[in-house]
Design an enzyme around this catalytic site. Structure first.
Site, short mmCIF file in Angstrom:
data_model
loop_
_atom_site.label_atom_id
_atom_site.label_comp_id
_atom_site.label_asym_id
_atom_site.label_seq_id
_atom_site.Cartn_x
_atom_site.Cartn_y
_atom_site.Cartn_z
N GLY A 153 -45.03 56.10 -7.47
CA GLY A 153 -44.67 55.51 -6.08
C GLY A 153 -45.93 56.29 -5.09
N LEU A 154 -45.88 55.88 -3.84
CA LEU A 154 -46.92 56.43 -2.99
C LEU A 154 -46.46 57.76 -2.61
CD1 LEU A 154 -46.91 53.52 -0.41
CD2 LEU A 154 -48.78 53.99 -1.92
N SER A 155 -47.56 58.48 -2.30
CA SER A 155 -47.24 59.93 -1.72
C SER A 155 -46.03 59.83 -0.61
CB SER A 155 -48.48 60.54 -1.23
OG SER A 155 -48.16 61.76 -0.72
N ALA A 159 -42.90 58.94 -1.08
CA ALA A 159 -41.97 57.91 -1.46
C ALA A 159 -40.63 58.60 -1.77
CB ALA A 159 -42.48 56.92 -2.42
N LYS A 203 -40.71 60.83 -4.90
CA LYS A 203 -40.75 61.06 -6.38
C LYS A 203 -40.23 62.51 -6.75
CE LYS A 203 -45.33 60.33 -6.57
NZ LYS A 203 -45.36 59.92 -5.16
N SER A 244 -49.54 57.81 -10.07
CA SER A 244 -50.04 56.70 -10.97
C SER A 244 -50.19 55.40 -10.40
CB SER A 244 -48.94 56.93 -12.20
OG SER A 244 -47.73 57.09 -11.76
P1 ADP Z 1 -43.44 62.48 -3.43
O1 ADP Z 1 -43.02 63.11 -4.39
O2 ADP Z 1 -43.14 60.78 -3.73
O3 ADP Z 1 -44.82 62.67 -2.64
P2 ADP Z 1 -41.37 63.61 -1.76
O4 ADP Z 1 -40.15 63.90 -2.63
O5 ADP Z 1 -42.41 65.12 -1.65
O6 ADP Z 1 -42.24 62.57 -2.17
O7 ADP Z 1 -41.05 63.42 -0.31
C1 ADP Z 1 -40.05 62.52 -0.12
C2 ADP Z 1 -39.50 62.77 1.28
O8 ADP Z 1 -38.28 61.77 1.57
C3 ADP Z 1 -38.68 63.99 1.43
O9 ADP Z 1 -39.06 64.88 2.59
C4 ADP Z 1 -37.23 63.61 1.44
O10 ADP Z 1 -36.18 64.42 1.68
C5 ADP Z 1 -37.23 62.28 2.13
N1 ADP Z 1 -36.30 61.34 1.50
C6 ADP Z 1 -35.47 60.81 2.58
N2 ADP Z 1 -34.58 59.86 2.09
C7 ADP Z 1 -34.93 59.72 0.65
C8 ADP Z 1 -34.35 59.25 -0.45
N3 ADP Z 1 -33.38 58.25 -0.51
N4 ADP Z 1 -34.76 59.71 -1.62
C9 ADP Z 1 -35.71 60.57 -1.95
N5 ADP Z 1 -36.27 61.16 -0.66
C10 ADP Z 1 -35.86 60.92 0.28
#
Ligand code: ADP
Length: 183
Positions: free
Chosen positions: A12-14, A16, A18, A86
């Protein structure tokens, strides 16, 4: 072998979600006594794939190497959690076919939501042109066509997303137990 291995592949997007979801899943699986290993995109790029950039060829190579390690661990009974943007469908599908026991988790939030969250401040830098080839801004993201799981992180709670993943793991573990019993 006591434990069935599998790879949970978060794409998924940055921003999102993950990392957030995968960390919660990891914690829960460890608490349940599973052997778990995490391959996080950012961490992997600091060691296993250090030196690779963000061209399509380099992104594919990054994923191929992560996939190779995930394959080795999966066949040794580990639950592997991969968290990496990815962005390209073909290489994800290539890795899927190599690993076999593969669960694609599409962590989906609209670009606008990810950008609004801007967890690491990267979108701001991408918009200003400081970072080039940033996924979702000036580089493609190819969404999965048929993911085993989709987490809409703009619409569901973290716990709902985590439960979806854990339920899939349990189903696969128990399906494997049933096969063993019937042999
Ligand atoms: P990625 O790893 O995809 O780049 P992150 O996990 O680092 O994304 O960041 C996602 C952000 O979105 C976090 O700050 C998280 O707290 C927030 N967020 C809000 N709602 C959700 C949710 N339902 N599931 C996961 N993250 C969430």
């Amino acid at each position: 072998m006591k434990q069935k291995g599998m790879t949970l592949w978060f794409t998924g997007l940055s921003g999102a979600g993950k990392t957030t979801i995968s960390q919660a899943v990891e914690k829960e699986l460890i608490a349940q006594g599973y052997k778990v290993e995490v391959l996080d995109g950012d961490v992997v790029r600091e060691n296993l794939t250090k030196g690779l950039g963000f061209s399509k060829a380099d992104r594919d190579e990054n994923i191929r190497r992560i996939g190779f390690v995930a394959q080795l661990l999966t066949r040794n009974g580990v639950i592997v959690i991969v968290s990496a943007i990815s962005p390209y469908r073909n290489i994800r599908d290539e890795v899927r076919s190599r690993i076999g026991d593969f669960v694609e988790v599409y962590v989906n939030a609209p670009l606008a939501v990810c950008e609004e969250r801007d967890v690491k401040g990267l979108y701001k830098r991408a918009r200003s042109g400081e970072i080039k080839s940033f996924t979702g801004i000036d580089d493609p993201y190819e969404a999965p066509m048929n993911p085993e799981i989709e987490c809409r992180t703009d619409q569901e709670t973290l716990q709902q997303s985590v439960t979806k993943v854990l339920t899939e793991v349990q189903e696969r573990v128990h399906a494997n137990d049933r096969v063993k019993v019937s042999v």
